[in-house]
Every structure is written in C-alpha cells, then in structure tokens.
Design a protein around this motif. Sequence first.
Motif, PDB file in Angstrom:
ATOM      1  N   TYR A 345       0.830  -1.201   0.000  1.00 13.78           N
ATOM      2  CA  TYR A 345       0.000   0.000   0.000  1.00 13.78           C
ATOM      3  C   TYR A 345       0.864   1.250   0.000  1.00 13.78           C
ATOM      4  CZ  TYR A 345      -3.890  -3.051   1.241  1.00 13.78           C
ATOM      5  OH  TYR A 345      -4.832  -4.043   1.254  1.00 13.78           O
ATOM      6  N   ARG A 346       0.299   2.329  -0.543  1.00  8.76           N
ATOM      7  CA  ARG A 346       0.970   3.617  -0.541  1.00  8.76           C
ATOM      8  C   ARG A 346       0.438   4.473   0.603  1.00  8.76           C
ATOM      9  NH1 ARG A 346       0.223   6.474  -6.062  1.00  8.76           N
ATOM     10  NH2 ARG A 346      -1.961   5.994  -5.561  1.00  8.76           N
ATOM     11  N   ASN A 347       1.302   5.372   1.098  1.00  9.42           N
ATOM     12  CA  ASN A 347       0.934   6.286   2.171  1.00  9.42           C
ATOM     13  C   ASN A 347       0.532   7.621   1.561  1.00  9.42           C
ATOM     14  OD1 ASN A 347       1.659   4.317   4.032  1.00  9.42           O
ATOM     15  ND2 ASN A 347       3.776   5.032   4.103  1.00  9.42           N
ATOM     16  N   THR A 440       6.870   2.438  10.441  1.00  9.26           N
ATOM     17  CA  THR A 440       6.433   2.849   9.099  1.00  9.26           C
ATOM     18  C   THR A 440       7.615   3.055   8.158  1.00  9.26           C
ATOM     19  OG1 THR A 440       6.423   5.174   9.812  1.00  9.26           O
ATOM     20  CG2 THR A 440       4.350   3.949   9.986  1.00  9.26           C
ATOM     21  N   HIS A 443       7.071   0.009   3.327  1.00 13.46           N
ATOM     22  CA  HIS A 443       5.687  -0.173   2.934  1.00 13.46           C
ATOM     23  C   HIS A 443       5.201  -1.564   3.351  1.00 13.46           C
ATOM     24  CE1 HIS A 443       6.939   3.183   0.390  1.00 13.46           C
ATOM     25  NE2 HIS A 443       5.634   3.519   0.318  1.00 13.46           N
ATOM     26  N   MET A 448      -2.411   0.566   5.451  1.00  8.90           N
ATOM     27  CA  MET A 448      -2.165   1.741   4.619  1.00  8.90           C
ATOM     28  C   MET A 448      -2.255   2.963   5.514  1.00  8.90           C
ATOM     29  SD  MET A 448      -4.456   3.062   1.400  1.00  8.90           S
ATOM     30  CE  MET A 448      -4.111   4.606   0.576  1.00  8.90           C
ATOM     31  N   LEU A 449      -1.266   3.850   5.427  1.00  9.75           N
ATOM     32  CA  LEU A 449      -1.194   5.021   6.294  1.00  9.75           C
ATOM     33  C   LEU A 449      -1.743   6.233   5.550  1.00  9.75           C
ATOM     34  CD1 LEU A 449      -0.228   6.013   9.068  1.00  9.75           C
ATOM     35  CD2 LEU A 449       1.958   6.592   7.994  1.00  9.75           C
ATOM     36  N   VAL A 450      -2.761   6.891   6.149  1.00 10.81           N
ATOM     37  CA  VAL A 450      -3.360   8.112   5.595  1.00 10.81           C
ATOM     38  C   VAL A 450      -3.282   9.187   6.667  1.00 10.81           C
ATOM     39  CG1 VAL A 450      -5.415   9.181   4.618  1.00 10.81           C
ATOM     40  CG2 VAL A 450      -4.900   6.797   4.102  1.00 10.81           C
ATOM     41  N   ARG A 466       8.152   9.486   4.036  1.00 13.43           N
ATOM     42  CA  ARG A 466       7.323   8.278   4.012  1.00 13.43           C
ATOM     43  C   ARG A 466       6.009   8.480   3.264  1.00 13.43           C
ATOM     44  NH1 ARG A 466      10.816   7.805   7.863  1.00 13.43           N
ATOM     45  NH2 ARG A 466      11.289   5.816   8.879  1.00 13.43           N
ATOM     46  N   ILE A 467       5.747   9.668   2.770  1.00  7.21           N
ATOM     47  CA  ILE A 467       4.499   9.968   2.073  1.00  7.21           C
ATOM     48  C   ILE A 467       4.712   9.756   0.583  1.00  7.21           C
ATOM     49  CG2 ILE A 467       2.858  11.789   1.512  1.00  7.21           C
ATOM     50  CD1 ILE A 467       3.417  12.968   4.273  1.00  7.21           C
TER      51      ILE A 467
END
Length: 586
Positions: A345-347, A440, A443, A448-450, A466-467
């Motif tokens: 997943y993408r952040n 974190t 990945h 998934m980090l939001v 990390r974004i």
Amino acid sequence: MSWLFGINKGPKGEGAGPPPPLPPAQPGAEGGGDRGLGDRPAPKDKWSNFDPTGLERAAKAARELEHSRYAKDALNLAQMQEQTLQLEQQSKLKEYEAAVEQLKSEQIRAQAEERRKTLSEETRQHQARAQYQDKLARQRYEDQLKQQQLLNEENLRKQEESVQKQEAMRRATVEREMELRHKNEMLRVEAEARARAKAERENADIIREQIRLKAAEHRQTVLESIRTAGTLFGEGFRAFVTDWDKVTATVAGLTLLAVGVYSAKNATLVAGRFIEARLGKPSLVRETSRITVLEALRHPIQVSRRLLSRPQDALEGVVLSPSLEARVRDIAIATRNTKKNRSLYRNILMYGPPGTGKTLFAKKLALHSGMDYAIMTGGDVAPMGREGVTAMHKLFDWANTSRRGLLLFVDEADAFLRKRATEKISEDLRATLNAFLYRTGQHSNKFMLVLASNQPEQFDWAINDRINEMVHFDLPGQEERERLVRMYFDEYVLKPATEGKQRLKLAQFDYGRKCSEVARLTEGMSGREIAQLAVSWQATAYASEDGVLTEAMMDTRVQDAVQQHQQKMCWLKAEGPGRGDEPFPS
C-alpha cells in the motif's frame, strides 16, 4: 246630468236624491220671512245672488234632448256610468270589508302574540321562582350540612380533648409508677451493693487464695504445653533431617512449584498480548470498522450485515471539485486493485482547511477498497507520556493482524509528528515519534497510512519521506457549495418533512432557488459549516410553535452563519499575517 232625467246618484242607487235647492222666498212672503226672529235683521241668504237663467237653459236643453233621437243613447250612457259608479262603490266596499278582516286578523295575531308573551313571561317567572326555591333549598341544605359539620367538629374536638385528658392521666400514672419502680430498684441495688461489699470484706482472704491458686494452675498448664510442643517439633525435625528421601522430595516439590508459577505468569502475559493484538482494540484507536469478538457477541445482526455488505462508491456523499474528484477516484481505484493483488500500500497525506471532507473520504476509501479502517488523532499521543511508545507498538501489532487490510487514518497528525529538532517536543513524545518512524519505515501489505493535517509544514522531514502522494483539499467553490447545500437540505430538512415521522414541516417556496441563493451567500465556508447550517435549519423548525420552516427563518440562520464565519476569519487573521487569506498553499 243625471238629475235632469230623475236618476238617483246616492251611495246605494235607491230612491231620489235630494232635490236641488230652491230659490229662497222673497221677504214678506207667507206672512213674512222674518217671523220668529224678533227684531233682528234677517241673515243674508246664500241664494240671494242665484241666477235662474241657467236652470231655464238646462230645462230647455233637457226638453230638446228628450225629443232628440240620441235621448235613448244618452240614457244608456248615463245608466252605464251609474253602474260603473255602483261597481266602484261595491269594490270600495269590499276593500273596506277586506281591510276590516285584515284588521281583525291583525288584532287576533296581536292578541296571540300578547298571549304568547304573557305565557313566556309566566314561564320565565315560574322558572325563576323554581330556581329561587331550588336555591333556597340548596342554601338550606348547605346550612344544614355546615351545622352538621360544625356539630361533628365540636363532638370530635370534645372527644379529642377527652382522649388527651385520658392520655395525660395515663402518662402521669405511668410516670408515677416508673418513678416509684426506679426508687424501689435503686433501694434494692443499694441494699444488694451493701450486702455484697460486706460479704466481700468478710471473704477477702478466701477470694485472694482462690485467685492465687487459679494463676498457678494456668502457669503450670502453659509451661507443660510449651514443653510438649518443643519435644514434638524437635523429634519431627530430627526424623525429617535423618530421612534423605523426604528431604529430596520436599526440595523437588518446591522447585517444581516455583517453575510452574513462573511459567504460568509468563504464559498468561503472552496469551494476553496475543489476544489484545488480534481481538482487542488499541487505546489510541478512536473509531474502527474492524469487527472484534466482543462486538460480534453483542451485536450479531449488525456484524453479519457489515460482513455481507458490498463495497461502496468512494465518492458517495463526498462533494469535491471536478479535478480533485478525478484524482481521489484514481487513488481509490489504485487502492482497491492493490488490495486485490495483495501488493504494498501507498501512504497518503491529505492537507487543507478543516471541514473539507478529509476524514469522510478516508472512510469511504476504506469501504470502497474492502478494507477495515481505524481512526486515531494525534492529540491522544502526547498525554500518554512514557506509555506512548508501548501504545504505538500495540497499534501497529494490531494493524498487522488484519486479514482484510487496515487503513490507518491519523487525524491532526501534526500534533505529534512534529520536527524532532525543535525544543518544544518532549522526550516522551520524541520517543513515540521514533517508534512511529520505525514501524512505518517500509511499505506494508497489511496496512495503509493516511495522514490528515491542517499544518503540514510542521511535519518532521522523515514523515515527509514516508508519504507517497499528497492531496490538497481546498474550500468548495460555487458549484460545490450548491451541491452541498442541496444534499444537506434534502437530508436534514426535506426528507424528514416529507416522511412525516418528525415534527417538521416545510413552507411553500422555491427550494432550488433558495439553495442557489444560500450557496452564493456562503462563499468561503467549508462543507462542515454548510452541514451545520442545515442542522440549524432543522433545529429552528423544531423550536417554532407549529414546526414549519419558512424562507425567512432560513435567511436568518444563513445571516448568522455568515457572521460567525467572518468572525472566525478575523480570529485566524489575528494569529498571523496571511493566514486568513490563504492558510494552505495549493
């Protein structure tokens, strides 16, 4: 001319009418016309100036007419005139009789009306007399009741006074008896005390000797008990020490007991951590869609509905600009395909003014992708102090156990993800931030980090690294505000008013035009402020007497909301230069 032919013109047409007046006699005729008048002169006669020539001419004309050939026609005409006059007289007579009859009927009617009024007045007087008599009877009955009540009260008062007197006499008698009994008891106790003291004085030597003997016997018993217990314990210890099998068994039992207690304690801790990581909810999580065992046991129907529900549209109920809507839709499609393919997943970082739909889109993104979501806020991390590091590791351990994948939404992330170089951050918060960065660093295909922030410029540089993607949520424009106003108006006002289940009605006006006007007046307001405006419309209708929301009431609430928004902007400008105009760069 009828008198010329001897025809009578009286009222009833019978007999001859009065003859025409004759000329008066000359004075002195028939022995004098003034006879009987005395010496007075005779009055002047009204016929003294009468001219007889006219009569002569009339008599001549009558004779000529009689000999004329038209005499018969003239006679018929005179008869017809006479009949006409008689008919007129008869009709007048009948009218007179009818008037008399009408007068009689009016008199009868007047008499009947007078009789009716008399009967009515007699009836009214009779009723008044009956009411007065009834009033007198009631008054007499009430007076009798009052007299009876007064008599009963007087009898009751006398009975109460008699009872009180009897109670006072009984109380006085009892008090007197108690006083006498107390005096007798005191005299008896005093006599017994005197007798006991006298007996004790006489038997003092015997009593002391008895006490001495009891003390010596008790001392001897205690010494023998101690001596016996020491002997038994010594023989038992000597037997235990000399028997090596018993010593070995005892040592082995104690060792096994210690090992069991230690193992049970560690096993309990491990099992608790395992259960907490998979079944419980971490303390940092405010809200989650992940189903726990306890929730499944409490609400089985709701849990089954959530499990059987289909993925929703990522932008359902979310109003964004066309460009931003296309971008977030691409993110939703990519996240859903990532979940299907079990990839990494993408952040994502979502930044912008508050109330622009960041949290709502994060929930919709998780539901659209078939993932679980968990919402935490950065303000909950700093108060935990030293426990923040442990809570952070528990959070990510819990996230890694999700089978469906977890979307971890961190609201107000700038509250604890600040720059570590600044002196404003504490050591505990710095340690918690390091733990977050450690978990974190790579990945994951589990979560998934939001991140959501109103001030992304305060992030630590490691957070920015990390974004993967940054999305700017700006304030809604004219078209977006109109869509928001219509959506919230339908949800909070129109739908409750049409269903009729609530005390809410809507007056007749152009709803579409009003929503467009409200969207034009609410420039610069966020989606949350527009939603609050719709809720205030609903509350205004509930507060009214009839529960009807009118156009004027809506205009009043819009004016209040615009003034409040302007006041907030003034406060924002006072915090720093340029913040009220454009708080977030595009």
